[in-house]
Design a protein around this motif. Structure first.
Motif, PDB file in Angstrom:
ATOM      1  N   HIS A  72       0.774  -1.219   0.129  1.00  0.00           N
ATOM      2  CA  HIS A  72      -0.012  -0.133  -0.175  1.00  0.00           C
ATOM      3  C   HIS A  72       0.928   0.903   0.121  1.00  0.00           C
ATOM      4  N   VAL A  73       0.648   2.227  -0.809  1.00  0.00           N
ATOM      5  CA  VAL A  73       1.299   3.461  -0.842  1.00  0.00           C
ATOM      6  C   VAL A  73       0.409   4.470  -0.757  1.00  0.00           C
ATOM      7  N   HIS A  74       0.746   5.449   0.492  1.00  0.00           N
ATOM      8  CA  HIS A  74       0.008   6.311   0.710  1.00  0.00           C
ATOM      9  C   HIS A  74       0.564   7.816   0.000  1.00  0.00           C
ATOM     10  N   LEU A  75       0.040   8.252  -0.599  1.00  0.00           N
ATOM     11  CA  LEU A  75       0.323   9.883  -1.415  1.00  0.00           C
ATOM     12  C   LEU A  75       0.172  10.863  -0.421  1.00  0.00           C
ATOM     13  N   ASP A  76       0.758  11.653  -0.095  1.00  0.00           N
ATOM     14  CA  ASP A  76       0.596  13.063   0.672  1.00  0.00           C
ATOM     15  C   ASP A  76      -0.289  13.888  -0.137  1.00  0.00           C
ATOM     16  N   CYS A  77      -1.394  14.193   0.598  1.00  0.00           N
ATOM     17  CA  CYS A  77      -2.335  15.014  -0.199  1.00  0.00           C
ATOM     18  C   CYS A  77      -2.737  16.365   0.647  1.00  0.00           C
ATOM     19  N   ARG A  78      -1.761  16.630   1.547  1.00  0.00           N
ATOM     20  CA  ARG A  78      -2.097  17.880   2.458  1.00  0.00           C
ATOM     21  C   ARG A  78      -1.987  19.172   1.558  1.00  0.00           C
ATOM     22  N   ASN A  79      -1.023  19.392   0.590  1.00  0.00           N
ATOM     23  CA  ASN A  79      -1.365  20.714  -0.078  1.00  0.00           C
ATOM     24  C   ASN A  79      -1.334  20.470  -1.340  1.00  0.00           C
ATOM     25  N   LYS A  80      -2.295  19.381  -1.833  1.00  0.00           N
ATOM     26  CA  LYS A  80      -2.601  19.193  -2.971  1.00  0.00           C
ATOM     27  C   LYS A  80      -4.043  19.040  -3.337  1.00  0.00           C
ATOM     28  N   ALA A 133     -11.396   7.633   3.227  1.00  0.00           N
ATOM     29  CA  ALA A 133     -11.153   6.998   4.698  1.00  0.00           C
ATOM     30  C   ALA A 133      -9.585   7.533   4.735  1.00  0.00           C
ATOM     31  N   ALA A 134      -8.419   7.313   4.094  1.00  0.00           N
ATOM     32  CA  ALA A 134      -7.321   7.584   4.180  1.00  0.00           C
ATOM     33  C   ALA A 134      -7.055   9.231   4.487  1.00  0.00           C
ATOM     34  N   PHE A 135      -7.852  10.153   3.682  1.00  0.00           N
ATOM     35  CA  PHE A 135      -7.642  11.352   3.902  1.00  0.00           C
ATOM     36  C   PHE A 135      -8.071  11.883   5.272  1.00  0.00           C
ATOM     37  N   LYS A 136      -9.054  11.297   5.604  1.00  0.00           N
ATOM     38  CA  LYS A 136      -9.719  11.855   6.919  1.00  0.00           C
ATOM     39  C   LYS A 136      -8.903  11.298   7.840  1.00  0.00           C
ATOM     40  N   LYS A 137      -8.250  10.178   7.931  1.00  0.00           N
ATOM     41  CA  LYS A 137      -7.277   9.783   9.121  1.00  0.00           C
ATOM     42  C   LYS A 137      -5.629  10.230   8.815  1.00  0.00           C
ATOM     43  N   PHE A 138      -5.198  10.400   7.695  1.00  0.00           N
ATOM     44  CA  PHE A 138      -3.791  10.726   7.432  1.00  0.00           C
ATOM     45  C   PHE A 138      -3.457  11.883   6.573  1.00  0.00           C
ATOM     46  N   GLU A 139      -4.749  12.470   5.742  1.00  0.00           N
ATOM     47  CA  GLU A 139      -4.521  13.316   4.909  1.00  0.00           C
ATOM     48  C   GLU A 139      -3.570  12.833   3.613  1.00  0.00           C
ATOM     49  N   THR A 140      -3.924  11.770   3.393  1.00  0.00           N
ATOM     50  CA  THR A 140      -3.190  11.099   2.154  1.00  0.00           C
ATOM     51  C   THR A 140      -4.340  10.330   1.257  1.00  0.00           C
ATOM     52  N   ILE A 141      -4.050   9.801   0.028  1.00  0.00           N
ATOM     53  CA  ILE A 141      -4.723   8.922  -0.774  1.00  0.00           C
ATOM     54  C   ILE A 141      -3.938   7.821  -0.873  1.00  0.00           C
ATOM     55  N   GLU A 142      -4.573   6.386  -0.592  1.00  0.00           N
ATOM     56  CA  GLU A 142      -3.905   5.233  -0.315  1.00  0.00           C
ATOM     57  C   GLU A 142      -4.111   4.439  -1.685  1.00  0.00           C
ATOM     58  N   VAL A 143      -3.230   3.811  -2.204  1.00  0.00           N
ATOM     59  CA  VAL A 143      -3.402   3.002  -3.106  1.00  0.00           C
ATOM     60  C   VAL A 143      -3.034   1.685  -2.855  1.00  0.00           C
ATOM     61  N   ARG A 144      -3.980   0.879  -2.827  1.00  0.00           N
ATOM     62  CA  ARG A 144      -4.015  -0.554  -2.018  1.00  0.00           C
ATOM     63  C   ARG A 144      -3.559  -1.664  -2.977  1.00  0.00           C
ATOM     64  N   MET A 145      -3.497  -1.585  -4.402  1.00  0.00           N
ATOM     65  CA  MET A 145      -3.892  -2.664  -5.448  1.00  0.00           C
ATOM     66  C   MET A 145      -2.632  -3.549  -5.477  1.00  0.00           C
ATOM     67  N   HIS A 146      -1.439  -2.933  -5.058  1.00  0.00           N
ATOM     68  CA  HIS A 146      -0.186  -3.787  -5.663  1.00  0.00           C
ATOM     69  C   HIS A 146      -0.045  -5.007  -4.645  1.00  0.00           C
ATOM     70  N   HIS A 147       0.608  -6.265  -5.240  1.00  0.00           N
ATOM     71  CA  HIS A 147       0.887  -7.388  -4.692  1.00  0.00           C
ATOM     72  C   HIS A 147       2.062  -7.035  -3.779  1.00  0.00           C
ATOM     73  N   ALA A 148       2.217  -7.826  -2.586  1.00  0.00           N
ATOM     74  CA  ALA A 148       3.530  -7.460  -1.826  1.00  0.00           C
ATOM     75  C   ALA A 148       4.817  -8.154  -2.523  1.00  0.00           C
ATOM     76  N   THR A 149       5.954  -7.411  -2.364  1.00  0.00           N
ATOM     77  CA  THR A 149       6.776  -7.634  -2.836  1.00  0.00           C
ATOM     78  C   THR A 149       8.195  -7.265  -1.804  1.00  0.00           C
ATOM     79  N   LEU A 150       9.477  -7.850  -2.177  1.00  0.00           N
ATOM     80  CA  LEU A 150      10.455  -7.492  -1.338  1.00  0.00           C
ATOM     81  C   LEU A 150      11.527  -7.007  -2.111  1.00  0.00           C
ATOM     82  N   ASP A 151      11.176  -6.730  -3.302  1.00  0.00           N
ATOM     83  CA  ASP A 151      12.119  -6.105  -4.578  1.00  0.00           C
ATOM     84  C   ASP A 151      11.913  -4.422  -4.429  1.00  0.00           C
TER      85      ASP A 151
END
Length: 163
Positions: A72-80, A133-151
């Motif tokens: 999951h990647v959260h993108l900062d949207c505080r000033n966007k 939900a992500a913006f309300k809690k963290f002021e981010t937009i979360e992208v949840r679709m990627h499978h896990a990886t250690l690469d």
């Protein structure tokens, strides 16, 4: 511990499972086993931190991921303009889903969004693009679709694409 000193980052994992707090009887660091690992950094530092963390997870911790894990990647949207960021991500979600394991599209934890309009969007955090939900809690937009990886290369390229 995430700091700029790679030696300090690796030091706690040098015990080979024989005395470091958190090592279990198999030599794995149990405080990470089955848990979420969060990395918080600004966009100028994130790539190097991801490289260091993946190095340690791969070479010092015997870490593994499986199909139950996600990236999951959260993108900062505080000033966007959160509405525009959300809209653009949802409009490209079909293309983004083609870049990840196909089973992610039918996953309960990252369901495809039904609208790209912020005011009509669901507050369900389990959408592929978790906006409200992500913006309300963290002021981010979360992208949840990627499978896990250690690469680290895959992770960093995904982050760059989303940015």
């Amino acid at each position: 511990v995430l700091d700029d000193d790679t030696d300090n980052l690796e030091t706690c994992f040098e015990c080979d499972g024989n005395g470091c707090v958190g090592c279990d009887d198999r030599g794995y660091h149990s405080e990470l086993e089955g848990n979420e690992l969060c990395i918080i950094a600004n966009k100028d530092e994130i790539y190097e931190i991801v490289n260091k963390v993946c190095y340690v997870l791969n070479n010092k911790c015997n870490a593994i991921v499986n199909r139950t894990c996600g990236l999951h990647v959260h993108l900062d949207c505080r000033n966007k303009y959160k509405e525009k960021v959300f809209h653009n991500l949802v409009e490209t979600q079909n293309l983004l889903f083609k870049l990840v394991d196909s089973e992610r599209k039918d996953n309960t934890y990252c369901r495809p969004n039904q609208t790209s309009v912020w005011d009509e969007a669901s507050e369900d955090r389990y959408n592929a693009i978790n906006g409200k939900a992500a913006f309300k809690k963290f002021e981010t937009i979360e992208v949840r679709m990627h499978h896990a990886t250690l690469d680290s290369k895959i992770i960093n390229n995904w982050i760059k694409l989303l940015q």
